[in-house]
Design a protein around this motif. Structure first.
Motif, PDB file in Angstrom:
ATOM      1  N   VAL A 546      12.634  -9.018   1.776  1.00 22.85           N
ATOM      2  CA  VAL A 546      11.721  -9.226   2.913  1.00 22.85           C
ATOM      3  C   VAL A 546      10.845  -7.981   3.071  1.00 22.85           C
ATOM      4  N   PRO A 547       9.531  -8.162   3.196  1.00 21.65           N
ATOM      5  CA  PRO A 547       8.656  -6.985   3.294  1.00 21.65           C
ATOM      6  C   PRO A 547       9.022  -6.089   4.475  1.00 21.65           C
ATOM      7  N   SER A 548       8.940  -4.776   4.233  1.00 18.40           N
ATOM      8  CA  SER A 548       9.215  -3.828   5.318  1.00 18.40           C
ATOM      9  C   SER A 548       8.257  -2.641   5.269  1.00 18.40           C
ATOM     10  N   GLY A 549       7.351  -2.619   4.288  1.00 26.24           N
ATOM     11  CA  GLY A 549       6.438  -1.480   4.155  1.00 26.24           C
ATOM     12  C   GLY A 549       5.465  -1.407   5.326  1.00 26.24           C
ATOM     13  N   LYS A 550       5.071  -0.201   5.650  1.00 23.41           N
ATOM     14  CA  LYS A 550       4.091   0.028   6.728  1.00 23.41           C
ATOM     15  C   LYS A 550       2.988   0.913   6.160  1.00 23.41           C
ATOM     16  N   SER A 551       1.783   0.647   6.584  1.00 21.45           N
ATOM     17  CA  SER A 551       0.685   1.381   5.957  1.00 21.45           C
ATOM     18  C   SER A 551       0.647   2.859   6.364  1.00 21.45           C
ATOM     19  N   PRO A 552       0.608   3.753   5.370  1.00 15.51           N
ATOM     20  CA  PRO A 552       0.518   5.187   5.671  1.00 15.51           C
ATOM     21  C   PRO A 552      -0.917   5.636   5.896  1.00 15.51           C
ATOM     22  N   VAL A 553      -1.832   4.677   5.904  1.00 18.05           N
ATOM     23  CA  VAL A 553      -3.254   4.967   6.121  1.00 18.05           C
ATOM     24  C   VAL A 553      -3.874   3.847   6.947  1.00 18.05           C
ATOM     25  N   THR A 554      -5.007   4.182   7.534  1.00 19.66           N
ATOM     26  CA  THR A 554      -5.788   3.198   8.276  1.00 19.66           C
ATOM     27  C   THR A 554      -6.595   2.366   7.276  1.00 19.66           C
ATOM     28  N   PHE A 555      -6.577   1.063   7.441  1.00 17.76           N
ATOM     29  CA  PHE A 555      -7.427   0.192   6.611  1.00 17.76           C
ATOM     30  C   PHE A 555      -8.762   0.013   7.323  1.00 17.76           C
ATOM     31  N   LEU A 556      -9.843   0.265   6.611  1.00  9.95           N
ATOM     32  CA  LEU A 556     -11.168   0.192   7.210  1.00  9.95           C
ATOM     33  C   LEU A 556     -11.788  -1.188   7.034  1.00  9.95           C
ATOM     34  N   LYS A 557     -12.705  -1.499   7.966  1.00 13.40           N
ATOM     35  CA  LYS A 557     -13.464  -2.746   7.799  1.00 13.40           C
ATOM     36  C   LYS A 557     -14.555  -2.535   6.761  1.00 13.40           C
ATOM     37  N   THR A 558     -15.195  -1.389   6.835  1.00 13.45           N
ATOM     38  CA  THR A 558     -16.261  -1.069   5.871  1.00 13.45           C
ATOM     39  C   THR A 558     -16.104   0.397   5.475  1.00 13.45           C
ATOM     40  N   ALA A 559     -16.577   0.728   4.292  1.00 12.71           N
ATOM     41  CA  ALA A 559     -16.478   2.123   3.845  1.00 12.71           C
ATOM     42  C   ALA A 559     -17.227   3.054   4.797  1.00 12.71           C
ATOM     43  N   GLY A 560     -18.257   2.499   5.460  1.00 12.19           N
ATOM     44  CA  GLY A 560     -19.051   3.304   6.384  1.00 12.19           C
ATOM     45  C   GLY A 560     -18.258   3.814   7.581  1.00 12.19           C
ATOM     46  N   GLN A 561     -17.090   3.240   7.832  1.00 14.10           N
ATOM     47  CA  GLN A 561     -16.265   3.730   8.953  1.00 14.10           C
ATOM     48  C   GLN A 561     -15.560   5.050   8.629  1.00 14.10           C
ATOM     49  N   ALA A 562     -15.481   5.390   7.341  1.00 13.16           N
ATOM     50  CA  ALA A 562     -14.724   6.582   6.947  1.00 13.16           C
ATOM     51  C   ALA A 562     -15.427   7.855   7.425  1.00 13.16           C
ATOM     52  N   PRO A 563     -14.710   8.865   7.839  1.00 15.76           N
ATOM     53  CA  PRO A 563     -13.256   8.886   8.002  1.00 15.76           C
ATOM     54  C   PRO A 563     -12.838   8.262   9.333  1.00 15.76           C
ATOM     55  N   MET A 564     -11.772   7.494   9.273  1.00 12.20           N
ATOM     56  CA  MET A 564     -11.219   6.883  10.492  1.00 12.20           C
ATOM     57  C   MET A 564      -9.706   6.988  10.386  1.00 12.20           C
ATOM     58  N   TYR A 565      -9.063   7.484  11.422  1.00 13.56           N
ATOM     59  CA  TYR A 565      -7.615   7.701  11.378  1.00 13.56           C
ATOM     60  C   TYR A 565      -7.056   7.553  12.779  1.00 13.56           C
ATOM     61  N   TYR A 566      -5.769   7.220  12.834  1.00 11.73           N
ATOM     62  CA  TYR A 566      -5.200   6.837  14.134  1.00 11.73           C
ATOM     63  C   TYR A 566      -5.064   8.016  15.095  1.00 11.73           C
ATOM     64  N   ASN A 567      -4.854   9.215  14.557  1.00  9.77           N
ATOM     65  CA  ASN A 567      -4.562  10.362  15.434  1.00  9.77           C
ATOM     66  C   ASN A 567      -5.840  11.145  15.753  1.00  9.77           C
TER      67      ASN A 567
END
Ligand code: NOJ
Length: 734
Positions: A546-567
């Motif tokens: 059963v999947p249990s992985g959690k993303s260690p990075v923010t997934f962007l909608k578009t590359a233009g959002q970079a850099p985007m991070y939760y903290n």
């Protein structure tokens, strides 16, 4: 009883004394050796070269201390014999290699490993890599890479643990422990790299300039390195970038003041490949001699491949620009590591047994488990796990790409050992295979129609898309993060003729997969999953795992959002729900207020998926979040508890995450910071009380007063399944 205690004390005392004298013995041996060395031989120890024909002569003359990139056991023994038996002082060579996510048994790329949120498993993986590599003569790996990466355009995001300092520190320390083991002959020296800030390359272009303030260095970029040092990392590598105008390899403040004096690091500091020489191109040194002086002055012990140390140190000493004491200090660090690794006792490889440990069943099992835990389920509209499926379409350029699924920096992995998803799924399904496109960048849609018509004849379709290994890693930055080639067309075409479409993404970075999500019923993001990726994915799709992985990075909608991070910081204009998106703006002028907050007109405020996100086949309910007090002193520990219930039908593991926000500081503080996590296993229907002990001291940061301290005030605390959900409890620190 008393007697026993006395004996224990006596034993402890003797052990300490023995330990001490053992240490002194080594230091004495080093002193003796250094006293016999010519300056030329000393400089030779500080020189690291990549394997080559001409190497033997330099080794015999004592002009090489370490080599990298030679992995043939017979050749390594031959060259080592020259060092030990033919060079004047017989000092063994230190053999180095980039063993990044496995030696032969390839584990998921480090970003995928980070998605496991399982430091124990990551430590085990590093141990396995060390066992395989050391049996083949490699006693020094240039890993772990601890660079915080907030920009997925940067290709090396694949090689690290993502965007979060705490997760990075936990994973980095685990890898250091795993590689170095208990110091026996399977121990491989870890190298924490790249010190520092390399992942903040402007625009995500590799090797690019960084402008990180001391505060951000200390709060965001240093913690994983400090954790690596505390875990006992024996070596560290400086980075290519110039931060605030100073290339790391010539940065005295960084290497001498912070690393050596403040953190007490006593291991080897090595340059990155020609990063001393590159200080000329940076415009920081006018020639290689000056670059050499800068690097040595900064406290860098070993020169990887710029030939500056071997060419100019002697002159610099004669000219009194550097002292022989500086040279001796560096040589001392290098010899100490050679003693610690036992190279003076036995520097050779048992060639007959070198291959024995490779691809051992328990190694493959750990690699498979890592790939299972590191896969992140991003979407599931009830189609996974696969049920009532007999005939399955397997399609896409990554379905049967044994080399590509190993990912970047897998030089030694042998693709003939790879289990691809196609191979694994064939065991349990009646598989129709259509490549769809030949490789990930293939723009041709010639094969897409075949996949679409096959999709009409099956119970479900799995489309394996992503990136070839070469699209991420060093020097492989991208400005467009959509799936390359005709992959999105393939997904859309398959969806046109099949009701159950599952997309599996094998990639080195979080791609902008928003439009592809709309064309599928489920998406599993496995990153590049390594040798056993195929079996791991098959088990997940079939529900055996059963999947249990959690993303260690923010997934962007578009590359233009970079850099985007939760903290991130809140800004003075945070999101307040009043944002108007581009499509909603009236075509005729007149509306002047568009929300006036920090967001994009075309992609809004938030990301596609937040840090820490990942679904399961079950659901979890968090309730009764509580802390033991409402107010704490700086010495206290916050005792946190929460009830976690598995509310679905599958036994599963949830990565429970603890976040904190410091509401007001002498400098602004992140909106959330990860401060703890646990993998919690729950049977279907089961509830468990999950507890955390968070020392208030862990809330310290580099304040406006330029020291690390916990500032009194109000805090919020969340325990949740990702960085974007949950309601906080409040507390204060007096
Ligand atoms: C350059 C890379 O930046 C570094 O990470 C690697 O360890 C060295 N080359 C040696 O291969």
């Amino acid at each position: 009883m008393k007697k026993t205690i006395y004996s224990l004390v006596a034993i402890a005392f003797l052990a300490t004394v023995a330990g001490c004298s053992a240490k002194d013995d080594t230091e004495k041996k080093i002193d003796r050796l250094i006293s016999k060395m010519t300056l030329h031989e000393k400089v030779g120890q500080m020189n690291q070269l990549s394997g080559g024909e001409w190497l033997a002569e330099a080794v015999e003359k004592g002009e090489v201390g370490s080599i990298l990139n030679c992995t043939d056991p017979a050749e390594l023994n031959r060259i080592q014999r020259i060092a030990v038996e033919k060079s004047r002082l017989g000092i063994p060579l230190l053999i180095a290699r980039d063993v990044i996510h496995g030696f032969k048994t390839i584990f998921p790329i480090p970003l995928g490993l980070a998605a496991t949120f399982d430091p124990e498993l990551v430590e085990k993986g590093a141990r396995i890599a060390a066992v395989e590599a050391s049996a083949n003569g490699i006693r020094w790996t240039f890993s772990p890479m601890l660079d915080i990466a907030r920009d997925p355009r940067w290709g090396r995001i694949a090689e690290g643990s993502g965007e979060d300092p705490y997760l990075d520190a936990m994973m980095g320390a685990a890898m250091v422990r795993g590689y170095q083991g208990n110091g026996d002959s399977t121990s491989v020296a870890a190298c924490i790299k790249h010190f520092v800030g390399y992942g903040a390359a402007e625009g995500g272009r590799d090797y690019n300039t960084t402008e990180i303030t001391e505060r951000s260095l200390r709060n965001i970029y240093f913690p994983a390195f400090k954790a690596g040092v505390d875990a006992g990392a024996m070596t560290l590598m400086t980075s290519f970038n110039a931060n605030d105008g100073i290339p790391s390899t010539g940065n005295k403040w960084l290497v001498k003041d912070v690393l050596r004096d403040e953190w007490g690091f006593g291991g080897i500091v090595v340059t990155d490949w020609n990063s001393a020489g590159e200080m000329i191109a940076h415009g920081f040194a006018s020639d290689l001699k000056e670059a050499t002086e800068e690097a040595l002055d900064a406290g860098v012990d070993m020169d990887m491949m710029s030939y500056g140390y071997i060419s100019f140190i002697e002159e610099l000493v004669k000219e009194k620009k550097i002292s022989e004491k500086q040279v001796d200090n560096a040589v001392r660090n290098i010899l100490r590591l050679k003693f610690k690794l036992g190279l003076f006792d036995n520097p050779y490889i048992d060639e007959a047994r070198a291959g024995e440990t490779l691809y051992a069943p328990e190694h493959l099992e750990a690699a498979k488990q890592s790939a299972i835990e590191g896969a992140v389920l991003l979407k599931n509209d009830g189609v996974l796990p696969l049920k009532d499926v007999r005939t399955l379409l397997v399609t896409g350029p990554l379905a049967d790409a044994p080399y590509e699924q190993l990912g970047t920096w897998a030089f030694d992995g042998d693709e003939t050992h790879t289990v691809t998803p196609l191979e694994a799924l064939k065991k349990d399904f009646n598989v129709i295979y259509e490549p769809g496109t030949e490789y990930s960048r293939d723009k041709s849609t010639a094969l897409v129609a075949r996949a679409r018509s096959a999709a009409a004849r099956v119970d479900a379709a799995v489309v394996f898309v992503g990136e070839e290994a070469i699209l991420s890693g060093e020097a492989h930055s991208l400005s467009d993060l959509n799936l390359q080639g005709a992959q999105s067309e393939l997904i859309a075409a398959v969806k046109q003729s099949c009701k159950k479409v599952i997309v599996v993404v094998m990639a080195g970075r979080p791609l902008t997969i928003g439009r592809d999500l709309e064309n599928c019923d489920a998406m599993l993001y496995s990153f590049h999953p390594g040798t056993m990726g195929g079996e791991a994915i098959a088990e997940l799709l079939e529900g055996k795992a059963v999947p249990s992985g959690k993303s260690p990075v923010t997934f962007l909608k578009t590359a233009g959002q970079a850099p985007m991070y939760y903290n991130h910081f809140n800004t003075g204009r945070p999101n307040n729900g009043s944002e108007t998106l581009l499509d909603d703006i009236p075509l005729k002028a007149g509306q002047t207020s568009l929300g006036c907050t920090s967001y994009y007109l075309d992609s809004g405020y938030g990301p596609l998926f937040p840090f820490g996100y990942g679904l399961s086949y079950t659901t979890f309910d968090y309730s009764n979040l509580d802390i033991d007090k409402s107010s704490y002193s700086a010495k206290d520990t916050v005792r946190v508890s929460v009830d976690l219930k598995n509310t679905g039908e599958y036994d599963a593991t949830e990565v429970v995450q603890l976040y904190v926000r410091d509401l007001v500081g002498s400098v602004v503080r992140p909106v959330k910071e990860l401060k703890g996590f646990q993998r919690v296993e729950l049977k279907a229907g089961e509830t468990k009380a999950v507890t955390f002990a968070l020392p208030v001291a862990d809330l310290a940061f580099w304040t406006a007063g330029n020291d690390y301290s916990v500032e009194p005030g109000d805090f919020q605390l969340w325990v949740a399944g990702d960085s974007a959900t949950g309601d906080p409890v409040s507390f204060s620190v007096k």
